[in-house]
Design a protein around this motif. Structure first.
Motif, PDB file in Angstrom:
ATOM      1  N   ARG A  97       0.833  -1.209   0.000  1.00 41.79           N
ATOM      2  CA  ARG A  97       0.000   0.000   0.000  1.00 41.79           C
ATOM      3  C   ARG A  97       0.864   1.254   0.000  1.00 41.79           C
ATOM      4  NH1 ARG A  97      -1.954   1.436   4.748  1.00 41.79           N
ATOM      5  NH2 ARG A  97      -2.027  -0.758   5.419  1.00 41.79           N
ATOM      6  N   HIS A  98       1.934   1.237   0.789  1.00 39.59           N
ATOM      7  CA  HIS A  98       2.816   2.403   0.848  1.00 39.59           C
ATOM      8  C   HIS A  98       3.895   2.367  -0.244  1.00 39.59           C
ATOM      9  CE1 HIS A  98       1.318   3.978   4.661  1.00 39.59           C
ATOM     10  NE2 HIS A  98       1.348   2.753   5.163  1.00 39.59           N
ATOM     11  N   GLU A  99       4.168   1.145  -0.719  1.00 42.20           N
ATOM     12  CA  GLU A  99       5.311   0.917  -1.614  1.00 42.20           C
ATOM     13  C   GLU A  99       6.576   1.517  -0.990  1.00 42.20           C
ATOM     14  OE1 GLU A  99       5.876   0.524  -6.469  1.00 42.20           O
ATOM     15  OE2 GLU A  99       4.022   1.309  -5.588  1.00 42.20           O
ATOM     16  N   ASN A 100       6.695   1.236   0.307  1.00 41.40           N
ATOM     17  CA  ASN A 100       7.819   1.786   1.072  1.00 41.40           C
ATOM     18  C   ASN A 100       7.939   0.986   2.366  1.00 41.40           C
ATOM     19  OD1 ASN A 100       9.026   3.641   3.218  1.00 41.40           O
ATOM     20  ND2 ASN A 100       9.427   4.805   1.337  1.00 41.40           N
ATOM     21  N   PHE A 101       9.073   0.363   2.594  1.00 43.16           N
ATOM     22  CA  PHE A 101       9.251  -0.465   3.779  1.00 43.16           C
ATOM     23  C   PHE A 101       9.299   0.382   5.051  1.00 43.16           C
ATOM     24  CE2 PHE A 101      11.415  -4.417   1.683  1.00 43.16           C
ATOM     25  CZ  PHE A 101      10.264  -4.597   0.923  1.00 43.16           C
TER      26      PHE A 101
END
Length: 305
Positions: free
Chosen positions: A18-22
């Motif tokens: 969803r964020h495309e970010n860890f």
């Protein structure tokens, strides 16, 4: 039979997709970035296909990851809706476990202000001197005494447990109006079996140090303090809990010496529930109220030597 990967990993993947970010996923889930990366890697190994493409300083969903992410997110929306009613009911009740002493000498006087600040939340006090088992008991958080180390629990220090003898003004007057530590050996003592009596006596310079032998035996400091107010003897009490009685003159401190064994009262709750809103709200209120009361206690509980 469903062949599902571990739901913990799926939950991490949904947030990361969803964020495309860890990093953002880690912040949302209360995890470290390394833990998110590990869960994603484990899921990819289980599926046999990459879900993210690692590029310089960022991650990008693969085609497979993008398809799976949309479906998993939709499934999570369905789960969220399915449990919404139960969650709303649970968020409306906060159950706090605490000792008899803490409940009677502090919570009973202050809990109303939390209730007024959160009128939509009911608070239930579970009063017991037994240690709460969070795995078995229906309890959200607890106030415990000890050294602050309980595996699997977050512990936040509230107040130190120190102790000094206290009695009623009438009791002090009946015994000459002034006492020395050695006099304690010959006075009616409330809670003579308390193991902290020898600690306080030794620190106060009493010889020979040792617990007094006679007096009333009660189950908690809350009862001992009330017995001292009634003039039944001298009790070993924590100044923080009895600051109002000291200020009003119902109790007096005959000695300046205060002892401690390094114990304190702690707010504790399971690590995996640290982001639950009702627990966060209660934690913030409790730490703020305790800090104000403790500072006030230091200014109001001077001994009558």
């Amino acid at each position: 039979m469903r062949h599902l990967p571990p739901l913990s990993a799926v939950r991490v993947f949904e947030a990361a997709a969803r964020h495309e970010n860890f990093t953002s996923a880690a912040a949302e889930l209360g995890m470290t970035q390394a833990a998110v990366s590990y869960q994603i890697k484990s899921l990819e190994q289980r599926l046999g296909a990459p879900l993210f493409r690692r590029e310089k300083k960022r991650v990008v969903l693969t085609d497979a990851g993008r398809r799976a992410g949309a479906q998993v997110s939709h499934a999570f929306d369905g789960l969220d809706a399915a449990f919404a009613g139960i969650r709303a009911e649970g968020s409306a009740l906060l159950t706090v476990s605490t000792s008899t002493t803490f409940a009677n000498t502090w919570f009973a006087w202050r809990l109303g202000s939390f209730q007024m600040a959160h009128p939509d939340m009911a608070v239930r006090l579970h009063t017991s001197d037994a240690v709460t088992d969070f795995a078995a008991d229906d309890v959200d958080c607890a106030v415990r005494s000890g050294l602050g180390v309980w595996p699997g629990l977050i512990s936040e220090r509230l107040v130190p447990i120190d102790f000094t003898p206290m009695c009623s003004p009438q009791f002090l007057a009946r015994h000459g109006g002034g006492l020395t530590p050695d006099d304690v050996h010959h006075l009616p003592v409330i809670g003579p079996e308390d193991p902290w009596w020898p600690v306080w006596l030794a620190g106060a310079g009493s010889t020979p140090p040792g617990p007094p032998r006679r007096g009333v035996r009660l189950d908690s400091q809350a009862l001992e303090g009330n017995a001292a107010i009634a003039g039944q003897g001298i009790a070993l009490l924590t100044p923080f809990f009895w600051r109002n009685d000291l200020e009003s003159g119902r109790l007096v401190r005959p000695f300046a010496h205060v002892a401690t064994q390094g114990f304190a009262y702690w707010l504790v709750y399971p690590e995996h529930r640290r982001l639950v809103p009702k627990i966060r709200q209660f934690r913030d209120w409790l730490l703020r109220e305790i800090a104000g009361d403790f500072a006030d206690t230091m200014a109001r509980t001077e001994p009558r030597c």
